[in-house]
Design an enzyme around this catalytic site. Structure first.
Site, PDB file in Angstrom:
ATOM      1  N   LYS A  26       0.836  -1.198   0.000  1.00 63.40           N
ATOM      2  CA  LYS A  26       0.000   0.000   0.000  1.00 63.40           C
ATOM      3  C   LYS A  26       0.879   1.259   0.000  1.00 63.40           C
ATOM      4  O   LYS A  26       0.606   2.219  -0.720  1.00 63.40           O
ATOM      5  CB  LYS A  26      -0.934   0.021   1.204  1.00 63.40           C
ATOM      6  N   LYS A  94      -1.998  11.520   5.515  1.00 58.48           N
ATOM      7  CA  LYS A  94      -1.811  10.454   6.517  1.00 58.48           C
ATOM      8  C   LYS A  94      -1.065   9.281   5.881  1.00 58.48           C
ATOM      9  O   LYS A  94      -0.118   8.751   6.467  1.00 58.48           O
ATOM     10  CB  LYS A  94      -3.158   9.996   7.061  1.00 58.48           C
TER      11      LYS A  94
END
Length: 151
Positions: A26, A94
């Site tokens: 990811k 984030k």
């Protein structure tokens, strides 16, 4: 425990590796998206400054080796100044913090990811954290002395 990645096509599963490998994948995905977003933004800024139609540049690039989903989807967003959130900048920030931590943990230099993180932070500082992360292009457009709105 194995880590799997589910792509946009939920019928497709890909075993990445052992536990934690999916998180690394990811992070890699977010790094590639960010680097591509920045490159598309720079290309459009150059086209605009050189009085070349960035829509035509995008069309030409989509027909060649530079073609990508980022150029296709987010390039269109940049051309039309459509930054209605698909994926909010603050959420991408984030993800980039996680990427930075992961890179540090594994002692991997990533100057492109660091620059993308700075561009995203500049966008956040301008109060635009709820816009789609394709708006990162507007930071580069502004630095190039271009109006934020597409011309």
């Amino acid at each position: 425990r194995a880590a799997y990645l589910v792509g946009a096509d939920v019928s497709r599963f890909l075993r990445i590796g052992d536990s934690g490998a999916g998180q690394v994948c990811k992070v890699c995905n977010q790094m590639v998206i960010g680097g591509t977003l920045a490159a598309v933004s720079e290309a459009f800024a150059l086209a605009r400054k050189a009085n070349v139609d960035p829509a035509r540049v995008r069309e030409a690039l989509l027909g060649g080796f530079a073609a990508s989903r980022v150029l296709d989807v987010h390039g269109e967003r940049m051309l039309t100044s459509n930054y209605k959130p698909g994926f909010r900048t603050r959420l991408y920030a984030k993800d980039l913090r996680i990427a930075s931590q992961t890179l540090t943990e594994h002692e991997v230099p990533a100057p492109v990811a660091a620059i993308v993180q700075q561009l995203v932070q500049a966008l956040m500082a301008s109060g635009r954290g709820d816009e789609d992360y394709a708006a990162v292009g507007t930071v580069l457009f502004e630095l190039a002395g271009l109006p934020q709105e597409a011309t």
